[in-house]
Motif scaffolding. Structure first.
Motif, PDB file in Angstrom:
ATOM      1  N   UNK A 180      11.170 -12.599 -74.619  1.00  0.00           N
ATOM      2  CA  UNK A 180      11.621 -13.067 -75.931  1.00  0.00           C
ATOM      3  C   UNK A 180      13.139 -13.162 -75.973  1.00  0.00           C
ATOM      4  N   UNK A 181      13.819 -12.228 -75.301  1.00  0.00           N
ATOM      5  CA  UNK A 181      15.281 -12.279 -75.252  1.00  0.00           C
ATOM      6  C   UNK A 181      15.756 -13.491 -74.452  1.00  0.00           C
ATOM      7  N   UNK A 182      14.998 -13.849 -73.420  1.00  0.00           N
ATOM      8  CA  UNK A 182      15.368 -15.001 -72.591  1.00  0.00           C
ATOM      9  C   UNK A 182      15.345 -16.290 -73.399  1.00  0.00           C
ATOM     10  N   UNK A 183      14.475 -16.376 -74.383  1.00  0.00           N
ATOM     11  CA  UNK A 183      14.375 -17.593 -75.197  1.00  0.00           C
ATOM     12  C   UNK A 183      15.700 -17.922 -75.853  1.00  0.00           C
ATOM     13  N   UNK A 184      16.415 -16.888 -76.300  1.00  0.00           N
ATOM     14  CA  UNK A 184      17.688 -17.109 -76.993  1.00  0.00           C
ATOM     15  C   UNK A 184      18.742 -17.729 -76.088  1.00  0.00           C
ATOM     16  N   UNK A 185      18.555 -17.615 -74.773  1.00  0.00           N
ATOM     17  CA  UNK A 185      19.550 -18.105 -73.816  1.00  0.00           C
ATOM     18  C   UNK A 185      19.393 -19.591 -73.506  1.00  0.00           C
TER      19      UNK A 185
END
Length: 337
Positions: free
Chosen positions: A207-212
């Motif tokens: 989910x954190x990777x999505x923000x990138x």
């Protein structure tokens, strides 16, 4: 002065240490934010990282940002007191002519916050530090000190990208969505990869990777990686199943960079496709001078700072280390000194 000190397996304290004595050709600065790295977690959990064993009290931390306590002249330019800086944590070792262009692997090199040698090389979780002027890097005006603490771990991924010949126009897989993997993914997006896919075994890091700005996220416990697809794989987990899966996911003629550190033991791997696909499998260790590029990328793409999930005051060091070892709760945890 106060410092966070690891003195052995499970032993960590915020304590008084000897006041800093400045040596010749050093500059003093005040650390403000220090990232907790996987090696710091291992020092606390195991009392060692690989062959590096704590034999005396160690101040951890090599992901450091802060402000200069004094002015310093670097390359003929005066850097004034109070300037925001980060530091290159390496002292490169004995030059080897055969590998002169790879100082990061010269023998007998030192690194901030490392127990590899005696005396240990003390790190950044302390009120004051002294480093050589050549280790100082000025932080761009639009990059916060919090974000500047990401320059070192971002450099690790950038070094692997550099060794692989860049990412421009390539389909990239980042295997492992820990802090290094997330930062590598953010770097690949910023540097113009055709697409970036991130894989992991947990939904929270993905989910954190999505923000990138990555194009695809794959939880490999629920979905298999596509086969024969990726031009470049940045293997950031160090886990045997993930390494084996990378060889199947690699396209013909692809490069797999081993970024994640592996345990020093015999493990089963399936690399059978290395021949038929003519794959390149190469290791990557720390970095050389990519910290300068890292600061530029942090300036260009501020969304990378979302990899920071928690900031704890120095007095909450125990909680900080507890949270940092839980990938469901955290990516990069900083301690504010």
């Amino acid at each position: 002065m106060k410092a966070i000190v690891i003195s052995g397996k499970g032993k960590i304290d915020l304590t008084n240490v000897t006041d800093l004595v400045k040596q010749a050709n050093q500059v003093i600065f005040s650390p403000k934010f220090v990232g907790i790295c996987g090696s710091d977690l291992h020092y606390l959990a195991d009392g060692s990282v690989g062959q590096s064993v704590i034999r005396e009290p160690l101040i951890p931390g090599h992901e450091v940002s802060g402000t200069l306590d004094e002015s310093v002249v670097i390359d003929g330019k005066t850097i004034s007191q109070g300037t925001k800086i980060t530091v290159h944590p390496a002292t490169f070792g004995d030059k080897q002519d055969r590998i002169a262009e790879y100082p990061e692997i010269w023998p007998n090199g030192r690194y901030l916050g490392s127990a590899q040698y005696l005396p240990h090389t003390q790190g950044g979780m302390v009120e004051k530090m002294a480093v050589r002027p050549d280790q100082v890097r000025v932080v761009p005006d639009n990059v916060s000190l919090e974000s500047a603490a990401l320059a070192e771990p971002l450099s690790v991924g950038l070094h692997a990208i550099q060794l692989a010949g860049g990412v421009k126009g390539k389909k990239v897989l980042v295997s492992g969505a820990g802090p290094i993997g997330l930062l590598a993914a953010g770097g690949a997006v910023t540097l113009g990869a055709n697409s970036v896919t991130v894989s992991d075994v947990l939904d929270e890091p993905l989910a954190r990777a999505k923000r990138l700005g990555v194009q695809r996220r794959i939880n490999v416990t629920k979905e298999s990686l596509p086969t024969n697809e990726f031009d470049l794989i940045l293997e950031c987990s160090g886990a045997a199943p993930a390494i084996s899966a990378s060889f199947k996911a690699a396209a013909l003629g692809a490069t797999i960079m081993q970024v994640g550190m592996m345990i020093d033991q015999s493990i089963p791997l399936n690399i059978s496709s290395i021949n038929g696909k003519e794959l390149t499998y190469r290791g990557s260790f720390r970095f050389k001078n990519e910290i300068d590029q890292a600061l530029q990328i942090l300036s260009k793409n501020p969304v990378i700072s979302t990899v920071i999930t928690q900031i704890f005051k120095a007095g909450d060091y125990r909680k900080a280390f507890e949270v940092a070892k839980d990938a469901k709760q955290s990516a990069k945890v900083l301690i504010e000194m």
